[in-house]
Design a protein around this motif. Sequence first.
Motif, short mmCIF file in Angstrom:
data_model
loop_
_atom_site.label_atom_id
_atom_site.label_comp_id
_atom_site.label_asym_id
_atom_site.label_seq_id
_atom_site.Cartn_x
_atom_site.Cartn_y
_atom_site.Cartn_z
N THR A 165 -64.16 -47.94 -38.05
CA THR A 165 -65.17 -47.88 -39.11
C THR A 165 -64.53 -47.40 -40.41
O THR A 165 -64.77 -47.96 -41.49
N PHE A 166 -63.67 -46.38 -40.29
CA PHE A 166 -62.98 -45.88 -41.48
C PHE A 166 -62.02 -46.94 -42.02
O PHE A 166 -61.91 -47.12 -43.24
N ALA A 167 -61.39 -47.66 -41.10
CA ALA A 167 -60.47 -48.73 -41.53
C ALA A 167 -61.24 -49.82 -42.28
O ALA A 167 -60.73 -50.40 -43.24
N CYS A 168 -62.48 -50.04 -41.85
CA CYS A 168 -63.32 -51.03 -42.54
C CYS A 168 -63.60 -50.55 -43.98
O CYS A 168 -63.52 -51.33 -44.93
N GLY A 169 -63.91 -49.24 -44.11
CA GLY A 169 -64.13 -48.68 -45.44
C GLY A 169 -62.87 -48.77 -46.29
O GLY A 169 -62.92 -49.06 -47.49
N LEU A 170 -61.74 -48.57 -45.64
CA LEU A 170 -60.46 -48.62 -46.34
C LEU A 170 -60.18 -50.04 -46.87
O LEU A 170 -59.68 -50.21 -47.98
N ARG A 171 -60.56 -51.03 -46.05
CA ARG A 171 -60.40 -52.43 -46.51
C ARG A 171 -61.28 -52.67 -47.73
O ARG A 171 -60.89 -53.35 -48.68
N ARG A 172 -62.45 -52.08 -47.72
CA ARG A 172 -63.35 -52.20 -48.87
C ARG A 172 -62.69 -51.55 -50.11
O ARG A 172 -62.75 -52.09 -51.20
N TYR A 173 -62.04 -50.40 -49.89
CA TYR A 173 -61.38 -49.69 -51.00
C TYR A 173 -60.25 -50.54 -51.57
O TYR A 173 -59.99 -50.53 -52.77
N ARG A 174 -59.58 -51.30 -50.68
CA ARG A 174 -58.52 -52.20 -51.13
C ARG A 174 -59.07 -53.29 -52.05
O ARG A 174 -58.36 -53.87 -52.85
N GLN A 175 -60.35 -53.59 -51.86
CA GLN A 175 -60.96 -54.64 -52.68
C GLN A 175 -61.51 -54.10 -53.99
O GLN A 175 -61.42 -54.75 -55.02
N THR A 176 -62.10 -52.91 -53.94
CA THR A 176 -62.78 -52.40 -55.15
C THR A 176 -62.05 -51.23 -55.79
O THR A 176 -62.17 -51.02 -56.99
N GLY A 177 -61.33 -50.45 -54.99
CA GLY A 177 -60.66 -49.26 -55.52
C GLY A 177 -61.67 -48.30 -56.12
O GLY A 177 -62.84 -48.27 -55.72
N SER A 178 -61.24 -47.55 -57.09
CA SER A 178 -62.15 -46.63 -57.76
C SER A 178 -62.44 -47.18 -59.16
O SER A 178 -62.46 -46.44 -60.12
N SER A 179 -62.62 -48.48 -59.23
CA SER A 179 -62.88 -49.09 -60.54
C SER A 179 -64.25 -48.68 -61.05
O SER A 179 -65.11 -48.26 -60.28
N ARG A 180 -64.42 -48.80 -62.34
CA ARG A 180 -65.71 -48.41 -62.90
C ARG A 180 -66.75 -49.51 -62.71
O ARG A 180 -67.86 -49.42 -63.20
N TYR A 181 -66.39 -50.56 -62.02
CA TYR A 181 -67.31 -51.68 -61.86
C TYR A 181 -68.09 -51.65 -60.56
O TYR A 181 -68.77 -52.59 -60.23
N SER A 182 -67.96 -50.54 -59.78
CA SER A 182 -68.72 -50.51 -58.54
C SER A 182 -70.19 -50.26 -58.87
O SER A 182 -70.53 -49.71 -59.93
N THR A 183 -71.06 -50.65 -57.96
CA THR A 183 -72.50 -50.50 -58.22
C THR A 183 -72.89 -49.03 -58.31
O THR A 183 -73.68 -48.62 -59.14
N PHE A 184 -72.33 -48.22 -57.41
CA PHE A 184 -72.56 -46.78 -57.48
C PHE A 184 -71.21 -46.13 -57.77
O PHE A 184 -70.36 -46.09 -56.88
N GLY A 185 -71.04 -45.63 -58.97
CA GLY A 185 -69.71 -45.22 -59.43
C GLY A 185 -69.20 -43.93 -58.83
O GLY A 185 -69.91 -43.21 -58.13
N HIS A 186 -67.92 -43.65 -59.13
CA HIS A 186 -67.27 -42.43 -58.67
C HIS A 186 -67.55 -41.28 -59.64
O HIS A 186 -67.88 -41.50 -60.79
N ARG A 187 -67.40 -40.07 -59.14
CA ARG A 187 -67.42 -38.91 -60.05
C ARG A 187 -66.15 -38.99 -60.88
O ARG A 187 -65.09 -39.33 -60.37
N ARG A 188 -66.26 -38.63 -62.14
CA ARG A 188 -65.06 -38.70 -63.01
C ARG A 188 -64.67 -37.30 -63.44
O ARG A 188 -65.49 -36.45 -63.57
#
Lengths: 329, 283
Positions: B260-283
Motif C-alpha cells: 500500500t505504501f509502495a502504491c503511494g510512493l508510485r503516486r509520489y513519483r507521478q505528482t511529487g510535491s508540486s503545487r499542482y496537486s488538488t490538496f496541496g502540501h504544507r509549505r
Amino acid sequence: MIGEPAVVLTGVWKSYRQRERGSTPSEVLARLVRPRFRTIDALRGIDLTIGRGEVVAVAGPNGAGKSTAVKLLSGLLAPDRGTVRALGCDPVRDRVRYVARTGVCFGQRTELWWDHPVASSFDWKRVVWNIDRQDYARSLAVLTEMLGLADIWRTPARELSLGQKMRADLALALLPEPELVLLDEPTLGLDVLAKRQVLEFCRTINEARGVTIIVTSHDLTDLEALASRIVMVHKGEVAFDGPFSGLRATPGTGRRLRLRTDGLRPVLSGARFLETRDGAHDYSYDPSVTSLPALLAEAEAQTAVLDVETHRPPIDDVIAGLYERWRAT
Amino acid sequence: MGVGLSHLSRVPARLALGFRMDLAFVLRSPALTIYYLAIDALLIPAVGGATFLLAERLAGIGPWSDWQVLFLLGYATTVEGILSAAFTYNVSHISRRIGRGQFDHLLVQPQPLWLTLVTEGFAPISGGAALVTGISIMAWAWTGLGLPLTIPWIAAFTVNLVSSVCVVLSTMFLWSVVAFWAPVAGEEISMNVHDALGSLGTFPLDGIGGAIGVGLVTVFPAGLVAWMPVRALVGVTTDPWGCLLTPAAAALIFTIAVPTFACGLRRYRQTGSSRYSTFGHRR
C-alpha cells in the motif's frame, strides 16, 4: 558540447491533473457531483542534451516547468512520456546508484539537521553516503576553505542566516564529490556577497573537476557570468537553447541609448523611449533596423546633444522583454 | 529497484550515527534534557493512569487482576517507548515528511528507502524515557504476578512485543498513505490514528464484543497494541495459540502496509510535491 552527454531528455512530457474547486456553496456542491479537472502540462515533449562538464542555466517565468525538470533529473519524479537519462542511468529506476553520483540543492529547502550544529549534518552525510574517511577529510577541507564553513561549523542550522545556510547546503551537496550538480534557485534571497561566493564556488568546481552543473535561477545577471549556456523554458517547451550572447541577439531585445541634452527630450522615430532620469533620456532600439548615426542625427535636429552612451541591456531586461512578448502571444 | 538487502551491513553504522547525534543533541543542555525526559516518563504512562486507578479501586477489571492490568499498562508504555526511541517522530509520522514535501530528502539519499526508514529515527536517549518507564512498570507487575521467567515465556514476550510495535508502525504507515493524495489531511489523520492507538491500547477490551471488538483487532488494531498479546502472556486466556495471534496479525498488517505504501510512493513519483496537486502540501 564537452565530451559525452551527462543528461539526455528525449520527448519528455510531464502533466499534472488538478481538481478545480468551486468558490460558492452551489459550485462546490455541483463539483462534488460532477468533478472538473484541469491538466497542467509542465513539460511538453522536451528534448535536451547536456554534455559533461557544462554549466547550464535553466530559466523561464514562474510555472514554466523549471522545477519539474530538476525534479525529473533528481529522480524524484518519473516522466509521463519520453525518457530521462543522466550519467547513463534512469534516475528513477537506478535511484540508489544514480543519486550517489549527483548532488542536489534546493534553494528553498535545507538538508541540514535543524537542531544540530552544521558539523553533525556533515557527519550524517559521510555515513549515509558511505564516504571513505580520507575522501571525506580531503573534500571537507576544500569545501571549508572555499565556502568559509569554519565560522559556522559549530552553529546549529536553525541559527544560520539565509546565506550561511545556503553555503552549508551547497557544501553538503558537494561533499561526496558528485559528477552532476542540480541547483534549484541556489541564490534565492542571498545578499550580493553570499551570491557571489556561491557562484564563484560553482565556477571553481566546474573548472577544477569538470563537474556538470545545472542551475535554475531568476538571478540571470549573475548566472551569465557562470553558465556557458542558457535553456529558456516557456509553457513546458524549450523556447531558447544556446549561449547568453545568442539570447541577446534574438529579435526585439535591442540596445540601450542614453542621451543627455540641454533639456528637451528628442522624439526618435527609430527608437522606443524608456525613461528620463537625472536629465538623461533612455531609449531602446534595434541595431538591425535603425543605425546609431541615424538616431543621433534625428536627435541633433531637435536639440543639442551633450553626451551619448550606448550599452547592451542587462540580461534581466532581455529576459523580461522575452517574458512580456511570450505573455502577449 | 530491488529490496537491496546487500545494504543490511550498513545498519549498524547508521544506528551508531543515530546514537551519536542523539547524544550530542541531549548533551547540548543536560538540564533541559532531564526536564524533558522526566515529563516524557510521566506523561506517557499517565495515558493509562485511569485504567490502572479503576483496576485498583475495583480489584481488577473483568477477568483481569490489578497486577495484570498494571502489566498491560507497562507493555503498552514499552511499545510506545520503542517507537519513540527507534522510530522517532519523522519516521513513525511519515505523513509529516510526505505532507510537507520533505519526502524528497529521503529519495535523494543513496540507500534503499527501507534502510532510511529503519535507521533514521533512532534516538535511544532522547526517546528512551518511555521505554525505561514501561520496562520498569512491567518488571514491577511481573514480580507481583509471580510469572515464571522461562525461555519460552521470554521468547513469546519478545516476539509479541516486536509484533505489537510492528502493528502500530504498519498501521501508522497505512494511514499515512493518505498523505500521498491529501498531504495536509493525511498528516492530521496520522496524528489522530497514533493518539487513538495509544489511548485505546491501554484498555482491557474483553467487554467489547461484536463488530467493534472484531474491528479493534483488525481494521483498527488497537487491541493488538497490548490487550491481545498481554492476555496470553499473563494468563488471562489459556488458549495455547494466544501468543501467536498478535505475531500473525502483525505479519498480515505488515504485508498489507508494504504494497500500500509502495502504491503511494508510485503516486509520489507521478505528482511529487508540486503545487499542482488538488490538496496541496504544507509549505
